[in-house]
Design a protein around this motif. Structure first.
Motif, short mmCIF file in Angstrom:
data_model
loop_
_atom_site.label_atom_id
_atom_site.label_comp_id
_atom_site.label_asym_id
_atom_site.label_seq_id
_atom_site.Cartn_x
_atom_site.Cartn_y
_atom_site.Cartn_z
N HIS A 83 -11.41 10.78 -5.38
CA HIS A 83 -11.84 10.37 -6.73
C HIS A 83 -12.95 9.32 -6.66
CE1 HIS A 83 -9.60 6.46 -6.60
NE2 HIS A 83 -8.86 7.13 -5.75
N ASP A 94 -11.67 2.48 -2.41
CA ASP A 94 -10.57 3.32 -2.92
C ASP A 94 -11.17 4.54 -3.60
OD1 ASP A 94 -8.40 4.46 -4.15
OD2 ASP A 94 -7.97 2.78 -5.47
N GLY A 95 -10.90 5.71 -3.05
CA GLY A 95 -11.43 6.95 -3.62
C GLY A 95 -12.81 7.29 -3.07
N GLU A 128 -8.63 9.69 -11.44
CA GLU A 128 -7.38 9.71 -10.67
C GLU A 128 -6.49 8.53 -11.03
OE1 GLU A 128 -4.78 8.63 -7.17
OE2 GLU A 128 -6.40 7.46 -8.04
N GLU A 129 -7.11 7.39 -11.32
CA GLU A 129 -6.35 6.16 -11.58
C GLU A 129 -5.69 6.23 -12.96
OE1 GLU A 129 -5.93 4.06 -9.34
OE2 GLU A 129 -7.66 4.09 -7.98
N HIS A 196 -8.91 8.80 2.81
CA HIS A 196 -8.68 7.70 1.86
C HIS A 196 -8.40 6.43 2.65
CE1 HIS A 196 -7.13 5.60 -1.69
NE2 HIS A 196 -7.55 6.62 -2.43
N GLN A 199 -3.85 1.73 1.56
CA GLN A 199 -3.85 0.69 0.52
C GLN A 199 -2.79 -0.38 0.77
OE1 GLN A 199 -4.11 4.06 -2.48
NE2 GLN A 199 -5.37 2.55 -3.51
N HIS A 370 -1.86 10.34 -4.71
CA HIS A 370 -3.24 10.78 -4.48
C HIS A 370 -3.41 12.21 -5.00
CE1 HIS A 370 -4.12 7.32 -1.97
NE2 HIS A 370 -2.97 7.51 -1.37
ZN ZN Z 1 -7.36 6.20 -4.58
#
Ligand code: ZN
Length: 435
Positions: A83, A94-95, A128-129, A196, A199, A370
């Motif tokens: 994403h 992130d993404g 996506e978030e 990815h 996290q 994800h």
């Molecule tokens: Zn992500």
């Protein structure tokens, strides 16, 4: 790997610099779902792909597909991507790391004149978030024809405008999305492999560069739970007469923690989080017994049975505390997302490709959700490659090293190349790296 088909690492560095420059909000990175931030990132990815000579197309939900055509255009496509939206004041990786890595691979292959046996596509996925709209995976759901009219009527947390409205403004066609005609069908996809950043702290603390995801946790959530007791004078009300919502909340959180510990001791793998727990700002004060606490419970596991066991524990804890504290506990609606099963063959290929690149990839579950989980749920063989990242994620301090990404991109390229049947043609093209 043959050095002739090395990914374009300079392009990756340049893309991250441009993404950071165009989406820095003064504190962190903001690429709002179906808003200007996300759309600017999509525009950058599309322009880069065009310059590289890749095919560029969009679906009705304005997801972006960047394709290096193969010899057999009807064969199931090899897909990668991720994403391009971020949480508010999030990080740059992130993404975006998954899209940038995919572009670096295709740019390198295109420049080397490679024509795969089958199409090879990088997908830049919308929304996506769940920080913006109260649902996850909006873009990939829409691509598979799974985003219905009620979902399109959900409103964005900051603007109050509907998902349909935002989608239209971003160039999409919400009417076509609601009609459920899929842009992607599982039978037409050979595999989806998502790179990815990790996290959490696991890889960084262990000194490992790469992780191969063994499964993506599903979730069960009580987002709007409440304890109702009775407001009372803190000095004048004896303990025997109290119906204290804060005392009940404390007992509840402690009991949830105890249930989590005992499930773990029995071999279950899960997380349990009370992320919100608040008294009413308008009514509660220091000299009152509190009459109401609002709270949330978030449970995650790869196992549906484990989530069911934790939910059974929650129901029994609720009954016990209602009786012991003389309060009402309303858990509210339960929302859930399915766990993502990762394809064993792809996991093996990623592990082998990492070993060939000289590193041991750590097998690990993904506690975060994800898009790869959505692909897996549709029956697409799916896998994820995690890259070491310091300082966590969803904050401005995300810190992935570009040499770690270069290593991960090579490993990803090895697996995608094996699936896509990469071989040489005679064409030679110039670098498409931007200035
Ligand atoms: Zn992500």
């Amino acid at each position: 790997m043959n050095p002739a088909i090395e990914p374009d690492h300079a392009l990756a560095a340049s893309l991250f610099a441009q993404l950071a420059a165009q989406s820095h909000d003064g504190i962190g990175i903001t690429r709002d779902s179906y808003g200007d931030g996300e759309s600017a990132a999509h525009a950058l990815a599309a322009a880069t792909a065009e310059r590289c000579g890749l095919e560029v197309r969009r679906d009705a939900a304005s997801n972006l597909y960047l394709t290096l055509p193969g010899r057999d255009r009807d064969a199931p496509v090899v897909m990668t991507g991720s994403h391009l939206d971020s949480v508010p004041r999030g990080g740059n990786f992130d993404g975006a790391a998954g899209v940038v890595a995919g572009l670096a691979i295709l740019a390198g292959w295109r420049r080397a004149g490679i024509v795969p046996e089958r199409d090879m596509t990088v997908m830049a996925i919308r929304a996506e978030e769940s920080a913006w709209f109260p649902l996850s995976y909006a873009g990939s759901k829409a691509a598979f024809g799974l985003l219905d009219a009620p979902a399109l009527a959900l409103r964005r947390a900051d603007t109050g405008r509907t998902l349909a409205d935002h989608m239209r403004a971003a160039g999409g066609d919400p009417g076509a999305v609601a009609a459920g005609v899929p842009a992607l069908k599982a039978a037409d996809i050979d595999c989806f492999v998502e790179l990815h950043i990790e996290q959490g702290p696991v890889l960084d603390e262990a000194g490992d560069v790469l992780g191969v995801v063994t499964g993506i946790c599903g979730s069960q959530r009580y987002r709007h739970a409440a304890i109702r007791g009775q407001y009372a004078h803190s000095g004048a009300t004896p303990r025997s007469h109290r119906r204290d919502a804060v005392v009940a909340a404390a007992a509840l959180v402690t009991a949830l923690q105890r249930a989590w510990v005992s499930l773990e001791a029995a071999g279950h793998e899960l997380t349990v989080t009370v992320g919100q727990c608040t008294t009413e700002a308008a009514q509660a004060n220091f000299s009152k017994v509190s009459g109401r606490v609002d709270f949330s419970i978030d449970m995650r596991s790869r196992s549906r049975a484990t989530l069911a066991a934790m939910d059974a524990a929650i129901q029994s804890i609720r009954a016990d505390i209602m009786q012991a504290c003389r309060v009402e506990i309303d858990l509210g609606p339960l929302t859930a997302s399915a766990a993502g099963v990762m394809d064993p063959a792809l996991q093996g290929m990623l592990t082998a490709a990492a070993a060939e690149a000289g590193v041991a990839a750590r097998p690990m579950p993904s506690g975060a959700g994800h898009d790869a989980a959505l692909f897996a749920a549709q029956g697409v063989p799916a896998a994820m490659l995690f890259v070491r990242n310091a300082h966590g994620s969803h904050n401005p301090d995300e810190s992935m090293r570009l040499d770690d990404l270069a290593l991960a991109t090579r490993v990803l390229a090895g697996v995608l190349g094996a699936r896509a049947g990469v071989f040489h043609s005679t064409a030679t093209l110039n670098s498409c790296q931007s200035v």
